[in-house]
Design a protein around this motif. Structure first.
Motif, PDB file in Angstrom:
ATOM      1  N   TYR A  95       0.831  -1.190   0.000  1.00 49.50           N
ATOM      2  CA  TYR A  95       0.000   0.000   0.000  1.00 49.50           C
ATOM      3  C   TYR A  95       0.877   1.256   0.000  1.00 49.50           C
ATOM      4  O   TYR A  95       1.908   1.290   0.675  1.00 49.50           O
ATOM      5  CB  TYR A  95      -0.856   0.058   1.259  1.00 49.50           C
ATOM      6  N   ALA A  97       0.711   5.379   1.007  1.00 50.35           N
ATOM      7  CA  ALA A  97      -0.042   6.228   1.918  1.00 50.35           C
ATOM      8  C   ALA A  97       0.545   7.628   1.893  1.00 50.35           C
ATOM      9  O   ALA A  97       1.747   7.809   1.661  1.00 50.35           O
ATOM     10  CB  ALA A  97       0.003   5.656   3.333  1.00 50.35           C
ATOM     11  N   SER A 108       0.523   3.608  10.887  1.00 53.45           N
ATOM     12  CA  SER A 108      -0.457   3.746   9.811  1.00 53.45           C
ATOM     13  C   SER A 108      -1.550   4.760  10.139  1.00 53.45           C
ATOM     14  O   SER A 108      -2.056   5.438   9.239  1.00 53.45           O
ATOM     15  CB  SER A 108      -1.072   2.385   9.484  1.00 53.45           C
ATOM     16  N   TYR A 111      -1.468   8.467   8.759  1.00 50.53           N
ATOM     17  CA  TYR A 111      -1.595   8.757   7.340  1.00 50.53           C
ATOM     18  C   TYR A 111      -3.030   9.116   6.983  1.00 50.53           C
ATOM     19  O   TYR A 111      -3.980   8.516   7.463  1.00 50.53           O
ATOM     20  CB  TYR A 111      -1.089   7.582   6.509  1.00 50.53           C
ATOM     21  N   TRP A 114      -4.907   6.503   1.691  1.00 49.96           N
ATOM     22  CA  TRP A 114      -4.361   5.197   1.346  1.00 49.96           C
ATOM     23  C   TRP A 114      -4.807   4.777  -0.039  1.00 49.96           C
ATOM     24  O   TRP A 114      -5.917   5.092  -0.471  1.00 49.96           O
ATOM     25  CB  TRP A 114      -4.854   4.139   2.345  1.00 49.96           C
TER      26      TRP A 114
END
Length: 124
Positions: A95, A97, A108, A111, A114
């Motif tokens: 992924y 981001a 995560s 962020y 995405w």
């Protein structure tokens, strides 16, 4: 509307290479800290590394150091993840981001946006 779209994933044999791309729309791309994460089957999402607008990178994942590198082209938009010497254990969904606060975080939750992820499968 902000969109991040990854591409370049697929099936590759061990020791091969892939380059993932992440294209952003709806944002001023150069203003964001961009990162790559991976999520292997049955495991939590992990921070691979990130890059600021000036090209300074952070590569935190020991298992990919020396094999993966991140770059960006602010003029053309994409951020890239070059993956060399791939191993079966690199198999994961990858992924990208975007972080507007430029925290350069490995978390995560820091962020804002995405991508949908791109599958990378490495066969032995």
């Amino acid at each position: 509307q902000v969109q991040l779209v990854e591409s370049g994933g697929g099936l590759v044999q061990a020791v091969g290479s892939l380059r993932l791309s992440c294209a952003a729309s709806g944002v001023t791309f150069s203003s964001y800290y961009m990162s790559w994460f991976l999520q292997a089957p049955g495991k939590e999402r992990e921070f691979v590394g990130g890059i600021n607008r000036r090209g300074l990178t952070r590569n935190d994942l020991d298992s990919v150091k020396g094999r993966f590198s991140i770059s960006r082209d602010n003029a053309k938009n994409p951020v890239y993840l070059q993956m060399n010497s791939l191993k079966p254990e690199d198999t994961a969904v990858y992924y990208c981001a975007a972080d507007s606060r430029i925290l350069a975080s490995r978390v995560s939750d820091d962020y804002d946006y995405w991508g949908q992820g791109t599958q990378v499968t490495v066969s032995s």
